[in-house]
Write a protein that holds these residues in place. Sequence first.
Motif, PDB file in Angstrom:
ATOM      1  N   PRO A 170       1.091  -0.874  -0.084  1.00  0.00           N
ATOM      2  CA  PRO A 170       0.512  -0.220   0.107  1.00  0.00           C
ATOM      3  C   PRO A 170       1.165   1.022  -0.272  1.00  0.00           C
ATOM      4  O   PRO A 170       2.352   1.524   0.527  1.00  0.00           O
ATOM      5  N   THR A 171       0.205   2.001  -0.057  1.00  0.00           N
ATOM      6  CA  THR A 171       0.951   3.729  -0.314  1.00  0.00           C
ATOM      7  C   THR A 171       0.204   4.160   1.227  1.00  0.00           C
ATOM      8  O   THR A 171      -0.847   4.284   1.178  1.00  0.00           O
ATOM      9  N   TRP A 172       1.502   5.110   2.248  1.00  0.00           N
ATOM     10  CA  TRP A 172       1.035   4.934   3.240  1.00  0.00           C
ATOM     11  C   TRP A 172       0.796   6.776   3.153  1.00  0.00           C
ATOM     12  O   TRP A 172       1.654   7.075   2.269  1.00  0.00           O
ATOM     13  N   SER A 173       0.107   7.443   4.437  1.00  0.00           N
ATOM     14  CA  SER A 173      -0.335   8.833   4.272  1.00  0.00           C
ATOM     15  C   SER A 173       0.189   8.488   5.185  1.00  0.00           C
ATOM     16  O   SER A 173      -0.395   8.385   6.838  1.00  0.00           O
ATOM     17  N   ALA A 174       0.336  10.216   6.676  1.00  0.00           N
ATOM     18  CA  ALA A 174       0.450  10.806   7.410  1.00  0.00           C
ATOM     19  C   ALA A 174      -0.468  11.615   7.675  1.00  0.00           C
ATOM     20  O   ALA A 174       0.273  12.676   7.166  1.00  0.00           O
ATOM     21  N   ASP A 175      -1.922  12.035   8.186  1.00  0.00           N
ATOM     22  CA  ASP A 175      -2.910  12.901   8.667  1.00  0.00           C
ATOM     23  C   ASP A 175      -2.750  13.530   7.000  1.00  0.00           C
ATOM     24  O   ASP A 175      -3.263  14.837   6.213  1.00  0.00           O
TER      25      ASP A 175
END
Length: 202
Positions: free
Chosen positions: A151-156
């Motif tokens: 997956p592609t991760w993100s933070a906020d």
Amino acid sequence: MRFRRSALALVAVLAACHDNKPADTGLPDASSLIPVAPAPQPSPTPVPTPTPEDPLPGTPGTGGGGGDPGSCGAPVPPALSRINVKIYNSSHDRVTLDSTPLVGPDRAYCRAIGYTDDRSFCPVRPDGHPQRLACEAARVGRAADTGRVGPTWSADGRPCTGATSSASCVNHGSNQFFVFAYGAGTFRACAASGVCGSIALK
């Protein structure tokens, strides 16, 4: 007496001729004219021709998650339904998050690949199965930022570009299904198809 002296003189002359070295004629010695074979040269070590690695199925941005479902063998996993995100471990400055893609609902499929607890949502293959990565590639695709299967991760809502004072994340060095999370916020893992899972850290 005269004949005896003449014979002795002839013997002396012959002996003198035998002891003398041959005259130097300026020509090379016959032994030096024998052709000498060149020293054998070591044959070069053959270098194998590299073959390109078989690309894993799955490319970012393709509607079904990318990839060829047939490459992971039968039974072919059903559509990706969700991604579970949980805390794997934590240290004083960061949390390691783990994501598990789940397919279903399909009790028959989950049972066929080894889950006997009557679940209807399950991973594409059990942990340690040799086809797990290929099947995940077929259903999850590749991350938009790293190009690796996962997956592609993100933070906020921000991409994983490094640790900062606010919520941020750093992609794991070798496994796209893990991420290092920093600070408090919502951390999301999304497949190429748009199916996502998230966790809120405080």
